[in-house]
Design an enzyme around this catalytic site. Structure first.
Site, short mmCIF file in Angstrom:
data_model
loop_
_atom_site.label_atom_id
_atom_site.label_comp_id
_atom_site.label_asym_id
_atom_site.label_seq_id
_atom_site.Cartn_x
_atom_site.Cartn_y
_atom_site.Cartn_z
N CYS A 148 -0.04 64.29 -17.72
CA CYS A 148 0.02 64.10 -16.26
C CYS A 148 1.42 64.30 -15.68
O CYS A 148 1.66 63.98 -14.52
CB CYS A 148 -0.44 62.69 -15.91
SG CYS A 148 -2.12 62.32 -16.44
N CYS A 174 2.63 59.75 -18.57
CA CYS A 174 1.83 60.29 -19.66
C CYS A 174 2.06 61.80 -19.75
O CYS A 174 2.20 62.48 -18.74
CB CYS A 174 0.35 60.00 -19.43
SG CYS A 174 -0.08 58.25 -19.55
N CYS A 215 0.01 55.35 -9.66
CA CYS A 215 -1.08 55.04 -10.59
C CYS A 215 -1.76 53.74 -10.22
O CYS A 215 -2.84 53.44 -10.71
CB CYS A 215 -0.55 54.97 -12.02
SG CYS A 215 0.67 53.66 -12.27
N CYS A 224 -8.74 56.39 -15.18
CA CYS A 224 -7.95 56.49 -16.40
C CYS A 224 -6.71 55.61 -16.30
O CYS A 224 -6.37 54.88 -17.24
CB CYS A 224 -7.55 57.95 -16.63
SG CYS A 224 -6.74 58.25 -18.22
#
Length: 233
Positions: free
Chosen positions: A201, A198, A226, A115
């Site tokens: 998250c 995000c 990430c 993602c």
């Protein structure tokens, strides 16, 4: 020009002077990535108030907090800057969600990284393509992984030199500076969110927890990145 040569030219320059020097050394080849975090707001202030020739871009993952989008608008209104926006490749994102669902990142580290790759890393690679210098708001105390980075470094994975003007600042120093200079910042920073990504998250950090404990909290890992800044060369 390599990292060592840039360090020699910069010397002890910091803040606005540092950015002005880099912009003059690499005209039209410098980019600054903002996620509208409090550190990025300081750098945006320096660039915007001093008309420094540095291109600013952001990655809109499509899942940011409403507070982040509100700050984005306030930033545009204050500085009258052009902030180039990169989003996920529609085909890649549609395929990922169709195969695994909209919240599959909770199910495994592999899904979460995929993602992040689609929503952040692939757009980032488009944003920095052809550039020589990437300015970031990274600070050394944000995580163990970032503590091991350097003020100026070569990012082997992205084939670009990265410069972190606030590398030796603490979170409290950044926050104090913003308040003194009346720099707008995300209200979530005052609600226990030192690191804001995000919405699905990110959670608030409890007293005594690590700075990035609120990111991907369901994962039992010491390095929570990430992939944007996860590689040290």
């Amino acid at each position: 020009m390599n990292v060592k040569e840039i360090k020699e030219i910069i010397g002890k320059k910091k803040g606005v002077e540092l950015l002005q020097t880099i912009a003059s050394l690499f005209p039209n080849e410098v980019v600054f990535s903002t996620s509208f975090g409090i550190e990025d707001q300081v750098i945006t202030e320096w660039v915007g108030k001093n008309n420094i020739n540095i291109e600013i871009f952001t990655l809109d993952t499509g899942r940011l907090f409403k507070e982040t989008y509100s700050l984005w608008n306030r930033t545009l209104e204050r500085y009258h800057l052009h902030i180039k926006t990169y989003t996920a490749d529609t085909t890649l994102l549609e395929d990922f969600i169709s195969r695994k669902g909209p919240n599959s990142f909770y199910e495994s580290v592999e899904n979460r990284k995929e993602c992040c790759r689609i929503r952040k890393i692939e757009p980032l690679q488009r944003a920095i393509k052809g550039k020589k210098i990437w300015i970031t708001g990274i600070r050394s105390d944000q995580s163990i992984n970032r503590h091991d980075m350097d003020f100026i470094e070569y990012d082997e994975a992205n084939q670009i030199i990265k410069i972190h003007p606030l590398f030796d600042w603490t979170f409290e120093e950044v926050k104090k500076y913003c308040k003194e200079q009346y720099i707008p910042y995300n209200v979530l920073h005052d609600k226990g969110f030192p690191s804001i990504g995000c919405q699905p998250c990110t959670r608030a950090v409890q007293e005594g927890e690590d700075f990035r404990a609120g990111r991907w909290w369901w994962e039992d890992q010491s390095k929570k990145e990430c992939g944007l800044h996860g590689v040290k060369s």
